[in-house]
Write an enzyme that holds these catalytic residues in place. Sequence first.
Site: not given
Length: 264
Positions: A8, A39-40, A67-68, A145, A170, A172
């Site tokens: 991530d 995604e982040n 999810n993001h 993820h 996910h 991190h």
Amino acid sequence: MRLLFIGDIVGKPGRVMVKHHLPKIKKKYNVDFVIANYENASHGYGITPKNYKEIKNAGIDVMTGGNHSFDKREIEPFLEIEPILRPINMYKENKGKGVFIDEKNKLAIISLMGQFGMPIFDNPFRVIKKEIEKLKNYNIFIDFHAESTAEKRAIYLMLEENIIGLIGTHTHIGTDDLTIQNGSLYLTDVGLTGCFDNVIGMSKIEPIERGLNGISKKFDVVDNCTKIFQAIIFDIEENRCVDAFKIKAFDFQEEFISQRVIKF
């Protein structure tokens, strides 16, 4: 073939670390193909077209989601035409794709999302089992993820004979279980690339307040922090993974090998 996977990428600090370290690491370790989770990447929530181009130009070949993935809705057209994925078990009505195919190297990259503590989508076990059947002639790598360590391990063990590897994202937080089992790579979580001295790449203020008062606030990314770059480098020969190691770097210091693979 040598691949590199970055977990991530969190906010501007993560993008800065990718731009600084990735080109040098690719050259030093003769990396052929780069995968990264986006995604982040834009202030902790999704990715904008500008930031996508920024880190892609640093040397990333394909990006995986989570999810993001849809937090920045302006990225949706890119999901249709660029090598940027959203989880394959998201509903088919959502834009984008969950698999990237590199025909030259017979490589299939899959973005998959877990169920425990995540948004509700299709069952990842059932979806990925069907997808693997379609990709028998490819070297299959999965970014899973997911929140649950047991879910990550279980889905890997279901697939290990048919994939070159599965690495989790996910949480991190990097784990120390980098293994090659029967020619298939596994790691529960590679860990974030971004701020290291806060909370999962975000400011410590909001999560501490949530813990004290029980009131949720949107997490924030700070620019002034100790930054970390984390990635896995792994080698593929004759459709199996034969070697792997983890690379870390803090701020703009020289990168170092932080973890060697255990083989079974």
